[in-house]
Enzyme design. Structure first.
Site, mmCIF file in Angstrom:
data_model
loop_
_atom_site.group_PDB
_atom_site.id
_atom_site.type_symbol
_atom_site.label_atom_id
_atom_site.label_comp_id
_atom_site.label_asym_id
_atom_site.label_seq_id
_atom_site.Cartn_x
_atom_site.Cartn_y
_atom_site.Cartn_z
ATOM 1 N N GLY A 110 6.815 -1.917 6.310
ATOM 2 C CA GLY A 110 8.171 -2.427 6.405
ATOM 3 C C GLY A 110 9.132 -1.523 7.159
ATOM 4 C CD GLU A 111 13.393 -0.294 10.218
ATOM 5 O OE1 GLU A 111 14.141 0.482 9.579
ATOM 6 O OE2 GLU A 111 12.689 0.077 11.189
ATOM 7 C CB SER A 159 9.159 4.402 14.924
ATOM 8 O OG SER A 159 7.836 4.048 15.256
ATOM 9 C CG LEU A 160 11.228 7.386 21.433
ATOM 10 C CD1 LEU A 160 12.458 6.496 21.482
ATOM 11 C CD2 LEU A 160 11.576 8.812 21.859
ATOM 12 C CG HIS A 161 6.100 4.839 19.183
ATOM 13 N ND1 HIS A 161 5.463 5.926 18.609
ATOM 14 C CD2 HIS A 161 6.623 4.126 18.148
ATOM 15 C CE1 HIS A 161 5.584 5.867 17.293
ATOM 16 N NE2 HIS A 161 6.289 4.789 16.987
ATOM 17 C CG ASN A 163 -4.163 7.088 13.092
ATOM 18 O OD1 ASN A 163 -4.975 7.991 13.210
ATOM 19 N ND2 ASN A 163 -2.894 7.313 12.798
ATOM 20 C CB CYS A 206 3.187 7.516 3.307
ATOM 21 S SG CYS A 206 3.682 6.310 4.550
ATOM 22 C CB CYS A 213 6.470 -5.183 9.055
ATOM 23 S SG CYS A 213 7.684 -4.256 10.028
ATOM 24 C CB CYS A 257 2.295 -0.954 13.988
ATOM 25 S SG CYS A 257 2.502 -0.647 12.216
ATOM 26 C CB CYS A 261 0.553 7.202 11.236
ATOM 27 S SG CYS A 261 2.118 6.677 11.940
ATOM 28 C CD GLU A 300 -3.028 -1.013 2.230
ATOM 29 O OE1 GLU A 300 -4.182 -1.411 1.980
ATOM 30 O OE2 GLU A 300 -2.691 -0.566 3.345
ATOM 31 C CB SER A 349 10.082 6.545 9.578
ATOM 32 O OG SER A 349 9.646 6.173 10.868
#
Length: 401
Positions: free
Chosen positions: A205-206, A259-261, A336, A133, A140, A147, A379, A120, A237
């Site tokens: 993906g990373e 991508s911390l969080h 989200n 994006c 992943c 996520c 996201c 996507e 990212s």
């Protein structure tokens, strides 16, 4: 909210062709040169022909060899017999009520794959810019608990051509080539001449687990004689593949987002499991050592706001302390939701109080406005559901929406 219109494109998988043509769209200069040599272009003409085709493919966005007016008719026929200029195939296009567009794309089947994989890509228009994006992997491996993409197993890395192809496909659909006509339903497209001004590697993906292909793709994207995206407008990212972060800065020189969080290892181990391999202290050191880091080239730290999980004022103060000395911008992302998730989005008042603490410490901390939620394009929501749905099932689901 009204249901988002869904454009379904025939998703029948054709019988395997006897000799499928390969597309030249999305290739690097080196790969394009190899393809032309394999197609019979004489050695002494290769550099000239690469430059000609490069301009036609990446500046003008043409999709037919016959439109290359400064290339001989014989060579055009020769190329057309063995190659195409096709982009990834669109399976579906969804347009959110806020103008966000999401494409489900089918890639060419490779090797022993049972069926063509799908990814996507999302386009987010604003009044003065447009952000694309893009994905770097099918699925992943990171299984971040908040996520949706992480719930889809990794199928494979995308090739550089497939990554660039997402940019080209998006430019086709929104009329972002010179002289191109935009879509009839061009809601909320930017007023700027360029409709895609920014590219973010924040899709499926990373990207640092597909380093070489992503790097090659961004070289094509930033080529000044082609797609001509500034490296300051390209952001990668990562969830924290620490050993590859300095290498990316040295070799690719784009902007970086983390991508911390979470601000402590115990919580981040749960939210972002790669933290068990590369804990926060190592990640922060890699950020401090990122080549070219300055106030003009700040690192963006992404922080998804999860109700009752990481949204306390104590966490806000810990975040400020954690990032001390790092030129940084902090994106606060309202969670989200996606089907069957156990998380909820923080209350708006909580997000505002959190942001106030960060702002008082001198950090820019915009709260990212959710975009495309109604089409699962926001996201953390990307996941190529069609991997396990037939075309008829997807069509039925769209009719019920």
């Amino acid at each position: 909210m009204t249901a988002a219109p869904l454009v379904e494109i025939d998703a029948q998988i054709p019988a395997e062709p006897a000799a499928e043509k390969r597309s030249l769209a999305g290739l690097t200069r080196a790969r394009l040169k190899e393809a032309l040599a394999a197609g019979g272009v004489p050695e002494k003409q290769l550099n000239m022909r690469v430059n000609q085709l490069w301009s036609w493919i990446y500046v003008r966005g043409i999709t037919r060899f016959e439109d290359m007016t400064d290339v001989s008719k014989d060579l055009r026929r020769q190329l057309d017999a063995i190659y195409t200029l096709d982009r990834p195939e669109i399976i579906s296009e969804q347009i959110s009520v806020d103008g966000t567009r999401k494409w489900l794309l089918r890639l060419a089947k490779r090797g022993h794959e049972a069926r063509p994989p799908e990814v996507e890509t999302v386009y987010i228009p604003e009044s003065d810019r447009g952000t694309l994006c893009i994905s770097s992997q099918v699925g992943c491996t990171l299984t971040c608990s908040f996520c949706h993409t992480g719930t889809q197993r990794l199928v494979r890395n995308l090739e550089a051509q497939e990554i660039v192809g997402q940019i080209m496909l998006a430019r086709d659909r929104i009329g972002d080539w010179p002289g191109a006509k935009g879509p009839d339903d061009g809601r909320l497209l930017p007023a700027s001449e360029r409709k895609i001004t920014n590219v973010v590697l924040m899709g499926m993906g990373e990207p640092l687990y597909n380093f070489d292909n992503v790097k090659a793709a961004m070289e094509v994207a930033s080529d000044g004689d082609g797609l001509a995206l500034s490296k300051r407008r390209i952001t990668l990212s990562t969830s924290g593949v620490v050993p590859e972060i300095p290498r990316w800065g040295e070799e690719a020189d784009t902007m970086l987002a983390i991508s911390l969080h979470a601000t402590n290892d115990a919580l981040r181990d749960e939210l972002v499991p790669i933290n068990r391999k590369y804990p926060i202290a190592e990640l922060m050191q890699a950020c401090r050592d990122y080549p070219g880091l300055s106030n003009a080239r700040r690192i963006t730290f992404e922080y998804v706001m999860l109700k009752g999980v990481n949204d306390s004022l104590a966490e806000a103060r810990a975040l400020v302390k954690l990032l001390a000395g790092i030129p940084a911008k902090i994106n606060l992302i309202p969670f989200n939701p996606w089907p069957n998730t156990r998380y909820e989005c923080s209350d708006w008042e909580t997000i505002e109080r959190f942001a106030e603490v960060v702002n008082r410490a001198g950090y820019a901390s915009p709260v990212r406005t959710p975009r495309g939620r109604d089409i699962l394009a926001a996201c953390g929501q990307l996941r190529s559901e069609s991997l396990r749905l037939s075309a008829s099932e997807r069509r039925s689901g769209a009719e019920k929406a």
